[in-house]
Design a protein around this motif. Sequence first.
Motif, mmCIF file in Angstrom:
data_model
loop_
_atom_site.group_PDB
_atom_site.id
_atom_site.type_symbol
_atom_site.label_atom_id
_atom_site.label_comp_id
_atom_site.label_asym_id
_atom_site.label_seq_id
_atom_site.Cartn_x
_atom_site.Cartn_y
_atom_site.Cartn_z
ATOM 1 N N LEU A 173 14.425 -22.697 21.101
ATOM 2 C CA LEU A 173 15.734 -23.073 20.249
ATOM 3 C C LEU A 173 16.714 -23.072 20.974
ATOM 4 O O LEU A 173 17.897 -23.751 21.068
ATOM 5 C CB LEU A 173 15.779 -22.297 19.036
ATOM 6 N N PHE A 217 19.127 -27.511 13.921
ATOM 7 C CA PHE A 217 19.875 -26.095 13.684
ATOM 8 C C PHE A 217 19.927 -25.898 12.132
ATOM 9 O O PHE A 217 19.811 -24.769 11.660
ATOM 10 C CB PHE A 217 21.155 -26.362 14.271
ATOM 11 N N THR A 247 16.663 -24.961 10.705
ATOM 12 C CA THR A 247 16.436 -23.744 11.004
ATOM 13 C C THR A 247 17.066 -22.752 10.307
ATOM 14 O O THR A 247 16.411 -21.698 9.580
ATOM 15 C CB THR A 247 16.680 -23.424 12.286
ATOM 16 N N LEU A 279 10.849 -20.231 13.248
ATOM 17 C CA LEU A 279 11.291 -20.747 14.548
ATOM 18 C C LEU A 279 10.473 -21.387 15.055
ATOM 19 O O LEU A 279 10.582 -22.533 15.956
ATOM 20 C CB LEU A 279 11.827 -19.419 15.407
ATOM 21 N N VAL A 293 10.004 -24.981 13.862
ATOM 22 C CA VAL A 293 10.756 -25.856 14.409
ATOM 23 C C VAL A 293 10.845 -26.274 15.873
ATOM 24 O O VAL A 293 10.870 -27.302 16.214
ATOM 25 C CB VAL A 293 12.269 -25.117 14.288
ATOM 26 N N ALA A 294 10.200 -25.388 16.543
ATOM 27 C CA ALA A 294 9.990 -25.532 18.012
ATOM 28 C C ALA A 294 8.954 -26.449 18.328
ATOM 29 O O ALA A 294 8.855 -27.564 19.212
ATOM 30 C CB ALA A 294 9.497 -24.052 18.789
ATOM 31 N N SER A 317 9.842 -30.183 17.226
ATOM 32 C CA SER A 317 10.689 -30.687 18.336
ATOM 33 C C SER A 317 10.079 -31.339 19.618
ATOM 34 O O SER A 317 10.582 -32.193 20.241
ATOM 35 C CB SER A 317 11.440 -29.472 19.174
#
Length: 481
Positions: A116, A291, A294, A312, A315-316, A319
């Motif tokens: 992140l 963001f 998250t 986290l 979310v990673a 991406s």
Amino acid sequence: MLERFSNGGLMSQTNAKMDFLSANQLLVKWLVSLAIPTIVYFMLPIDGKTMTHEMGMFLAITIFMVVIWAFGLVNEIATGIVLPVLYVALCHVPAKVIYAGWLSDVPNTVIGGFILCKILQTTGLGKRIGLGCMYAMKGSFVGVIWGLATAIYIVSPFIPSANGKSLIFCAIVISLCEALDIKKKSTEATALMMAAFLAVTSSKLCYLTGGGDLVIGMNLVNGVTGGTVTWFEYALWNLVPATVYTIMSVGIVVFLLPSKMDKEALKQVLVSRYNELGVMSKQEKIATAFFIFTLILLVTDKFHGLAPGMSLCLVACISFLPKIELMDADKIKTVNFGPLFFIMGCMAIGGAGNYLKVTQWMADGTFGYFHGLGDFGAGLAAYVVGVVGNFILTPLAATASFSAPLAELGLNIGVEPRIVYFSFVYGFDNIIFPYETAPLLLFYGFGYIHFAKMVKVLAVRILLVMPFLLLVAIPWWKFIF
């Protein structure tokens, strides 16, 4: 030619002298590093019962590794890798105990958080947030520090993970430093990083949801007292003293690490750099959504059940998806995952200490001195236990080991158990070395913090917390309880 030969000879002599001095300094550091743990080991009352050989080796190894790391004799990654090995080989601690930390949420938090951070950097969003924050403060470096602390204070009750908050705001601080060409380990870089770190760890004490260790500790205390604590009650007890504590902590940074940056020059740079950003790009907009997403995941963890580290990592992973592409195969190669090994190696300290019953030995040798001290004396004593315990225990290990015994002790000596427990929590929030807590490991691991300046700030805070407890916190608790 003679002159050239003479100059060359002089330079050779100078270089030889410098090499000799450097070699001597290195030798002295190694001798000191070996002497300190050796002296500690032979001073310990090893009797095979209350203090075993393995317990003594654990303390000696821990001290040795801390000293050689502090002296810069061994790389921090190597320190993290070899520490668990030494505990297994010399202290006979089972590997499943030493490496249990890898099954916790910490590795997920570090891996997902580092990715992140890289997204915030590569998209330019972090730089935009940082420059926008400083730009709004009219170029005042001190104003930026307080603005950063205020933002962390507001977010604190909604994110029950100090590591998660650390990673988010660490990325913003790094972007600030990059945008303003602030060099690593400079006074300004150290001040920004330390202000963010102290705001994260200090403000979390305001709320029960400030950190997972607070929830665990309070549950253990409730088990002793037979009561229950709501979120509002905890905030009523701790919001005022912890807010004062946060202001004091950040104020120490402002006072001890004043910026030498010229305000007008800084303002001109800010205006110029901020204008260079132009309109938000598509990547920045997607990163902004990420963001916010998250933050929502972290805030709502008790509803969806995902731990902060898993959020986290989720979310990673997203991406990498097509049409999003905030991260790809080339970008992931630039993420430095090295600090992960240092962090996990340091977590082995708590596991080994618990297994060898070093914590029980500390408790047996310490708690007897609490009798007859009263609320203020017992509070200060519990604070000292927390500060000292930091050197060999992780926050969760200390919370699990000391919370209930301290509350029980309070009941036995006629002192309010919550005063003893909360004083201990403040003690455990005060540290000197990065290995003592994961959030500081994260901030320090990026290389922006000057070690000596960091120690100065933290040492002054340790001393100031004692009058803070006597004049602010304990009187408030006595009034509330």
